[in-house]
Every structure is written in structure tokens, then in C-alpha cells.
Motif scaffolding. Structure first.
Motif, PDB file in Angstrom:
ATOM      1  N   ALA A 244      43.353  54.446  46.692  1.00  0.00           N
ATOM      2  CA  ALA A 244      42.407  54.036  47.738  1.00  0.00           C
ATOM      3  C   ALA A 244      40.992  54.561  47.506  1.00  0.00           C
ATOM      4  N   GLY A 245      40.852  55.780  47.092  1.00  0.00           N
ATOM      5  CA  GLY A 245      39.530  56.366  46.924  1.00  0.00           C
ATOM      6  C   GLY A 245      38.793  55.945  45.667  1.00  0.00           C
ATOM      7  N   ASN A 246      39.448  55.258  44.754  1.00  0.00           N
ATOM      8  CA  ASN A 246      38.825  54.904  43.481  1.00  0.00           C
ATOM      9  C   ASN A 246      38.620  53.410  43.292  1.00  0.00           C
ATOM     10  N   SER A 247      38.933  52.603  44.287  1.00  0.00           N
ATOM     11  CA  SER A 247      38.856  51.155  44.114  1.00  0.00           C
ATOM     12  C   SER A 247      37.424  50.652  43.942  1.00  0.00           C
ATOM     13  N   ALA A 248      36.435  51.368  44.427  1.00  0.00           N
ATOM     14  CA  ALA A 248      35.041  50.932  44.279  1.00  0.00           C
ATOM     15  C   ALA A 248      34.621  50.880  42.813  1.00  0.00           C
ATOM     16  N   GLN A 249      35.231  51.707  41.961  1.00  0.00           N
ATOM     17  CA  GLN A 249      34.893  51.702  40.529  1.00  0.00           C
ATOM     18  C   GLN A 249      35.277  50.398  39.850  1.00  0.00           C
ATOM     19  N   LEU A 250      36.160  49.625  40.462  1.00  0.00           N
ATOM     20  CA  LEU A 250      36.602  48.361  39.873  1.00  0.00           C
ATOM     21  C   LEU A 250      35.623  47.219  40.131  1.00  0.00           C
ATOM     22  N   ASN A 251      34.738  47.395  41.095  1.00  0.00           N
ATOM     23  CA  ASN A 251      33.784  46.339  41.446  1.00  0.00           C
ATOM     24  C   ASN A 251      32.916  45.970  40.250  1.00  0.00           C
TER      25      ASN A 251
ATOM     26  N   GLU B 102      41.146  41.832  42.049  1.00  0.00           N
ATOM     27  CA  GLU B 102      41.925  41.413  43.215  1.00  0.00           C
ATOM     28  C   GLU B 102      42.200  42.634  44.076  1.00  0.00           C
ATOM     29  N   GLY B 103      41.397  42.860  45.087  1.00  0.00           N
ATOM     30  CA  GLY B 103      41.596  44.004  45.977  1.00  0.00           C
ATOM     31  C   GLY B 103      41.397  45.324  45.256  1.00  0.00           C
ATOM     32  N   THR B 104      42.468  46.109  45.134  1.00  0.00           N
ATOM     33  CA  THR B 104      42.381  47.415  44.480  1.00  0.00           C
ATOM     34  C   THR B 104      42.931  47.375  43.061  1.00  0.00           C
ATOM     35  N   ARG B 105      42.899  46.191  42.426  1.00  0.00           N
ATOM     36  CA  ARG B 105      43.415  46.109  41.062  1.00  0.00           C
ATOM     37  C   ARG B 105      42.632  45.113  40.218  1.00  0.00           C
ATOM     38  N   LEU B 106      42.746  45.329  38.908  1.00  0.00           N
ATOM     39  CA  LEU B 106      42.231  44.407  37.896  1.00  0.00           C
ATOM     40  C   LEU B 106      43.446  43.873  37.145  1.00  0.00           C
ATOM     41  N   THR B 107      43.427  42.574  36.845  1.00  0.00           N
ATOM     42  CA  THR B 107      44.543  41.963  36.128  1.00  0.00           C
ATOM     43  C   THR B 107      44.008  41.057  35.027  1.00  0.00           C
ATOM     44  N   GLY B 108      44.645  41.112  33.861  1.00  0.00           N
ATOM     45  CA  GLY B 108      44.257  40.259  32.747  1.00  0.00           C
ATOM     46  C   GLY B 108      45.395  40.111  31.755  1.00  0.00           C
ATOM     47  N   THR B 109      45.134  39.355  30.700  1.00  0.00           N
ATOM     48  CA  THR B 109      46.143  39.087  29.682  1.00  0.00           C
ATOM     49  C   THR B 109      45.669  39.614  28.331  1.00  0.00           C
ATOM     50  N   ALA B 110      46.511  40.423  27.712  1.00  0.00           N
ATOM     51  CA  ALA B 110      46.225  40.949  26.370  1.00  0.00           C
ATOM     52  C   ALA B 110      47.037  40.150  25.356  1.00  0.00           C
ATOM     53  N   LEU B 111      46.361  39.623  24.339  1.00  0.00           N
ATOM     54  CA  LEU B 111      47.050  38.963  23.229  1.00  0.00           C
ATOM     55  C   LEU B 111      47.523  40.051  22.280  1.00  0.00           C
ATOM     56  N   VAL B 112      48.813  40.030  21.938  1.00  0.00           N
ATOM     57  CA  VAL B 112      49.366  41.085  21.088  1.00  0.00           C
ATOM     58  C   VAL B 112      50.110  40.485  19.907  1.00  0.00           C
TER      59      VAL B 112
END
Length: 160
Positions: A71-78, A104-114
Motif C-alpha cells: 500500500a505505501g509503495n504504489s505511488a512509485q508505479l505511476n 493496474e491499481g497497485t500493480r504492473l503487468t506485462g509479458t516477457a519473451l523467453v
């Protein structure tokens, strides 16, 4: 004067390092994930067997990357639009996985090609770092204890 056992115990307490976080692996039929957590963030790499793509008859292997903030660190994702995963082997060789992300809210989501090459670094790595190079923000850094089990789970459940 302190007894030898008391002195030894005191020295151990004074020089003790915090325990290293380890990657945790979970798997079920056709799904596997590896998770690394510290006090501010949780990084999850996951795969589903049904999510393999093809391009020119070549299979493209992908891992979903999710970075959850407390909760306290979600601003860093902006404003973060991309992340970089850095994986370093004991001999110093380094691989990187660029990942475009959505916030998305308090998270970042993406796809890594491996590939087998990049997953070798994941399995045998000594250290990793997750940052947002453009924003100059470092989110996580740690060891790679437990990634061998995760690599095996990716292979067993997702086929790569």
C-alpha cells in the motif's frame, strides 16, 4: 569476563545478516509461477500451457510478469511503462529481459519473451535486479535461490 559460549553467541548475533529471500514456486496442471517478495514489492513470473504463441511456425514462449506494490509503495508505479529484469550469472555474464507493462491499481503487468538461453540465466543466476530504466527506479534486487525449481516447473507445466 564473558564465558566463551556467551561471547560466541553475542558475536553471532552482532554479525548476523538478514535471511535472503528465496524464490517460491507453485504449480498445478498447465500453470506454474515463481514469486520473489521483499518488504515493498512482490514479483511474480508465471506461465500457462495454453498461452504459447507461434510466429512463422516458431513457438514463442512467454512469462507473465506482475509487480505488486504494498500500500505505501504504489505511488512509485505511476508513469512506469516498461521494466527491465537483469539476471547475472556467477561468472558475471548478464542477460536482460525488457518488459512493456500496464499499470493496474497497485500493480504492473506485462509479458516477457523467453527462450532456453534466457531461462538458463534465470535457472543458474546468482543475482537479479528489476528496475525501470527510463524512470530510474529500482524495485527489487536479490539472489536467485529457488529458481532451479521454478525453471523445472515452467518446463513441466508449460512446455518450455
Amino acid at each position: 569476563m564473558l564465558a566463551p559460549t556467551t561471547l560466541t553467541l553475542l558475536l553471532l548475533l552482532l554479525t548476523a545478516q538478514p535471511a535472503s529471500a528465496a524464490w517460491e514456486t507453485q504449480q498445478s496442471a498447465g500453470f506454474a509461477q515463481a514469486r520473489y517478495t521483499d518488504e515493498h514489492y512482490q514479483l511474480t513470473l508465471s506461465c500457462q500451457n495454453s498461452h504459447s504463441n507461434t510466429l512463422n511456425n516458431d513457438t514463442i514462449n512467454t512469462l507473465t510478469l506482475t509487480l505488486n506494490a504494498t500500500a505505501g509503495n504504489s505511488a512509485q508505479l505511476n508513469g512506469i511503462e516498461s521494466l527491465m529484469v537483469w539476471l547475472t550469472l556467477p561468472d558475471g555474464r548478464t542477460d536482460r529481459w525488457p518488459v512493456e507493462v500496464t499499470h493496474e491499481g497497485t500493480r504492473l503487468t506485462g509479458t516477457a519473451l523467453v527462450s532456453d538461453f534466457s531461462l538458463y540465466f534465470f535457472q543458474h543466476g546468482q543475482r537479479f535486479q528489476l528496475d525501470a530504466p527510463v524512470a530510474r527506479v529500482e524495485f527489487l534486487e536479490g539472489d536467485m535461490m529457488g529458481t532451479g525449481a521454478a525453471r523445472l516447473a515452467f518446463k513441466e507445466q508449460c512446455g518450455f
